[in-house]
Design a protein around this motif. Structure first.
Motif, PDB file in Angstrom:
ATOM      1  N   PRO A  51      12.284   6.228  20.275  1.00 41.13           N
ATOM      2  CA  PRO A  51      11.768   5.836  21.591  1.00 41.13           C
ATOM      3  C   PRO A  51      10.435   6.516  21.882  1.00 41.13           C
ATOM      4  CG  PRO A  51      14.066   6.565  21.721  1.00 41.13           C
ATOM      5  CD  PRO A  51      13.560   6.957  20.368  1.00 41.13           C
ATOM      6  N   LEU A  52       9.540   5.766  22.511  1.00 42.12           N
ATOM      7  CA  LEU A  52       8.226   6.307  22.850  1.00 42.12           C
ATOM      8  C   LEU A  52       7.828   5.819  24.239  1.00 42.12           C
ATOM      9  CD1 LEU A  52       5.964   8.054  21.526  1.00 42.12           C
ATOM     10  CD2 LEU A  52       4.846   5.914  20.913  1.00 42.12           C
ATOM     11  N   GLY A  53       7.868   6.720  25.195  1.00 46.04           N
ATOM     12  CA  GLY A  53       7.336   6.444  26.513  1.00 46.04           C
ATOM     13  C   GLY A  53       8.083   5.439  27.359  1.00 46.04           C
ATOM     14  N   GLY A  54       9.253   4.994  26.912  1.00 47.96           N
ATOM     15  CA  GLY A  54      10.046   4.080  27.718  1.00 47.96           C
ATOM     16  C   GLY A  54       9.684   2.614  27.596  1.00 47.96           C
ATOM     17  N   ALA A  55       8.521   2.307  27.000  1.00 43.30           N
ATOM     18  CA  ALA A  55       8.087   0.915  26.904  1.00 43.30           C
ATOM     19  C   ALA A  55       8.222   0.353  25.496  1.00 43.30           C
ATOM     20  CB  ALA A  55       6.636   0.780  27.364  1.00 43.30           C
ATOM     21  N   GLY A  56       8.383   1.220  24.509  1.00 47.03           N
ATOM     22  CA  GLY A  56       8.451   0.749  23.133  1.00 47.03           C
ATOM     23  C   GLY A  56       9.155   1.741  22.234  1.00 47.03           C
ATOM     24  N   ASP A  57       9.244   1.366  20.964  1.00 48.84           N
ATOM     25  CA  ASP A  57       9.873   2.210  19.952  1.00 48.84           C
ATOM     26  C   ASP A  57       8.998   2.201  18.704  1.00 48.84           C
ATOM     27  OD1 ASP A  57      12.654   2.708  21.200  1.00 48.84           O
ATOM     28  OD2 ASP A  57      12.488   0.527  21.239  1.00 48.84           O
ATOM     29  N   VAL A  58       9.055   3.294  17.956  1.00 46.03           N
ATOM     30  CA  VAL A  58       8.402   3.350  16.654  1.00 46.03           C
ATOM     31  C   VAL A  58       9.471   3.142  15.589  1.00 46.03           C
ATOM     32  CG1 VAL A  58       7.045   4.725  15.039  1.00 46.03           C
ATOM     33  CG2 VAL A  58       6.575   4.870  17.490  1.00 46.03           C
ATOM     34  N   HIS A  64       0.807  -1.217   0.000  1.00 46.31           N
ATOM     35  CA  HIS A  64       0.000   0.000   0.000  1.00 46.31           C
ATOM     36  C   HIS A  64       0.844   1.274   0.000  1.00 46.31           C
ATOM     37  CE1 HIS A  64      -2.963  -3.036   1.298  1.00 46.31           C
ATOM     38  NE2 HIS A  64      -3.811  -2.265   0.648  1.00 46.31           N
ATOM     39  N   LEU A  65       2.125   1.146  -0.338  1.00 48.79           N
ATOM     40  CA  LEU A  65       3.018   2.301  -0.399  1.00 48.79           C
ATOM     41  C   LEU A  65       3.590   2.462  -1.795  1.00 48.79           C
ATOM     42  CD1 LEU A  65       5.109   1.886   2.882  1.00 48.79           C
ATOM     43  CD2 LEU A  65       3.464   3.729   2.393  1.00 48.79           C
ATOM     44  N   PRO A  66       3.784   3.719  -2.250  1.00 52.03           N
ATOM     45  CA  PRO A  66       4.569   3.953  -3.461  1.00 52.03           C
ATOM     46  C   PRO A  66       6.047   3.911  -3.104  1.00 52.03           C
ATOM     47  CG  PRO A  66       3.888   6.035  -2.546  1.00 52.03           C
ATOM     48  CD  PRO A  66       3.293   4.970  -1.653  1.00 52.03           C
ATOM     49  N   PRO A  67       6.940   3.840  -4.068  1.00 45.60           N
ATOM     50  CA  PRO A  67       8.371   3.938  -3.758  1.00 45.60           C
ATOM     51  C   PRO A  67       8.654   5.221  -2.964  1.00 45.60           C
ATOM     52  CG  PRO A  67       8.068   3.235  -6.019  1.00 45.60           C
ATOM     53  CD  PRO A  67       6.702   3.601  -5.503  1.00 45.60           C
ATOM     54  N   GLY A  68       9.400   5.082  -1.884  1.00 42.33           N
ATOM     55  CA  GLY A  68       9.705   6.222  -1.022  1.00 42.33           C
ATOM     56  C   GLY A  68       8.708   6.431   0.093  1.00 42.33           C
ATOM     57  N   GLY A  69       7.569   5.749   0.057  1.00 44.72           N
ATOM     58  CA  GLY A  69       6.575   5.896   1.116  1.00 44.72           C
ATOM     59  C   GLY A  69       7.057   5.297   2.424  1.00 44.72           C
ATOM     60  N   LEU A  70       6.533   5.793   3.537  1.00 41.82           N
ATOM     61  CA  LEU A  70       6.999   5.403   4.870  1.00 41.82           C
ATOM     62  C   LEU A  70       5.961   4.549   5.595  1.00 41.82           C
ATOM     63  CD1 LEU A  70       8.522   8.810   6.057  1.00 41.82           C
ATOM     64  CD2 LEU A  70       9.747   6.824   5.136  1.00 41.82           C
ATOM     65  N   ALA A  71       6.465   3.569   6.341  1.00 44.69           N
ATOM     66  CA  ALA A  71       5.629   2.721   7.185  1.00 44.69           C
ATOM     67  C   ALA A  71       6.179   2.746   8.604  1.00 44.69           C
ATOM     68  CB  ALA A  71       5.605   1.282   6.660  1.00 44.69           C
ATOM     69  N   ALA A  72       5.298   2.953   9.587  1.00 42.75           N
ATOM     70  CA  ALA A  72       5.720   3.053  10.989  1.00 42.75           C
ATOM     71  C   ALA A  72       5.015   1.993  11.818  1.00 42.75           C
ATOM     72  CB  ALA A  72       5.415   4.441  11.535  1.00 42.75           C
TER      73      ALA A  72
END
Length: 252
Positions: free
Chosen positions: A239-246, A136-144
Motif C-alpha cells: 500500500p502507498l498513500g491510500g490511493a494505490g499499491d506497488v 530487461h531483467l535477469p532471472p530473479g530480477g524484480l519489477a515494481a
C-alpha cells in the motif's frame, strides 16, 4: 485541450510542485531503493521529471530513465544538470516507449512509478509493458509497478469545477491552482477520465494562464499480464498513500 505532459502544458512545467505536495507518494523512493542490490542498476519506465531517478542515484544506484514525453525529459535533463557530477553520472536519460522498448541489456530492477502504467489502456499496452520489464531483467530480477486502486478511483465524488483542489504558492508571488473540470468513471473497462485545469495566478490573484488537460487512468488486475511475461508476484501488493499499491514481481 491537451493531454497530460504535452509540450506547452502546465502539468509538465509544474510536475515537481504537484508531486512534492502529494502525500500519497510518501515512501515510494524507499520502496524502490530496496529492490536492487547496493550500487545496482535500475531501469525506470516513465521517469518523468527525474524525481525518483535523482533520489535513487543519490543512494548510489545507477538509473536509466525512459520517458515518451519530450517536455518531461527536458525537465529531467535540467534536474540532472544541476546535480553534483558524481550523482549526475549515475543517471542516463532516454526517450522511449515503455510498451516497445529494447535496450539490449538487463538491469537489477525495473520500476514504473506513480501510476505510469495506468496512463495506457489495460490490454495490449499492458501486455507489452510487462514484456518490456521482463526483457530487461535477469532471472530473479524484480519489477515494481505503482497502480491506482480501482475502488478508490471508482469512488471519487462529484466535482465542483469552481473550487480548486490545490492552491500552492510558488515562492515568486504567483500561485498554482488546480481545478477538476470533469470526471467520469466507466466500468468496464475500469477507466477514470478527468479534465484537470492548471491555472497560474499573479500576486494580485488574477488568473494569467490556464491549461486544461485530459488525464485518464486504466485499471485492471496486473497479475495475468505479468504471468504472460514470465513474472510472478514476489510479495503482497504494497500500500502507498491510500490511493494505490506497488505491485512487485519477480522474473522466474
Amino acid at each position: 485541450m491537451r493531454p497530460y505532459y504535452a509540450d506547452g502544458g502546465l502539468s509538465a512545467a509544474f510536475y515537481d510542485v504537484v508531486t512534492a505536495a502529494d502525500a500519497t507518494l510518501a515512501g515510494d523512493v524507499e520502496l524502490y531503493a530496496g529492490l536492487p542490490p547496493a550500487g545496482g542498476a535500475v531501469l525506470e519506465l516513465g521517469t518523468g521529471s527525474g524525481r525518483v531517478a535523482q533520489a535513487l542515484a543519490e543512494r548510489g544506484l545507477r538509473v536509466t530513465g525512459v520517458d515518451i514525453a519530450p517536455a518531461m525529459l527536458a525537465r529531467a535533463e535540467a534536474r540532472r544538470a544541476a546535480l553534483p557530477p558524481e550523482v549526475a553520472g549515475r543517471i542516463e536519460l532516454k526517450r522511449g516507449d515503455m510498451t516497445a522498448l529494447d535496450l539490449k541489456r538487463t538491469f537489477d530492477a525495473v520500476i514504473c512509478p506513480f501510476f505510469t502504467l495506468a496512463h495506457v489502456p489495460a490490454g495490449a499496452a499492458w501486455k507489452n509493458a510487462f514484456a518490456v520489464a521482463a526483457r530487461h531483467l535477469p532471472p530473479g530480477g524484480l519489477a515494481a509497478f505503482h497502480l491506482p486502486r480501482l475502488e478508490v478511483m471508482r469512488g471519487l465524488g462529484p466535482v465542483n469545477a469552481a473550487v480548486p483542489v490545490m492552491d500552492q504558492a510558488l515562492g515568486d508571488g504567483r500561485r498554482l491552482l488546480l481545478f477538476v473540470k470533469e470526471r467520469s468513471f466507466r466500468a468496464p473497462p475500469g477507466r477514470l477520465d478527468q479534465v484537470i485545469e492548471y491555472a497560474l495566478a499573479d500576486a494580485a490573484g488574477r488568473i494569467v494562464e490556464r491549461s486544461p488537460e485530459r488525464l485518464s487512468y486504466w485499471m485492471a488486475d496486473p497479475e495475468p499480464f505479468a504471468a504472460a511475461a514470465g513474472l510472478v508476484l514476489d510479495r503482497p501488493p504494497q500500500p502507498l498513500g491510500g490511493a494505490g499499491d506497488v505491485w512487485v514481481f519477480r522474473k522466474a
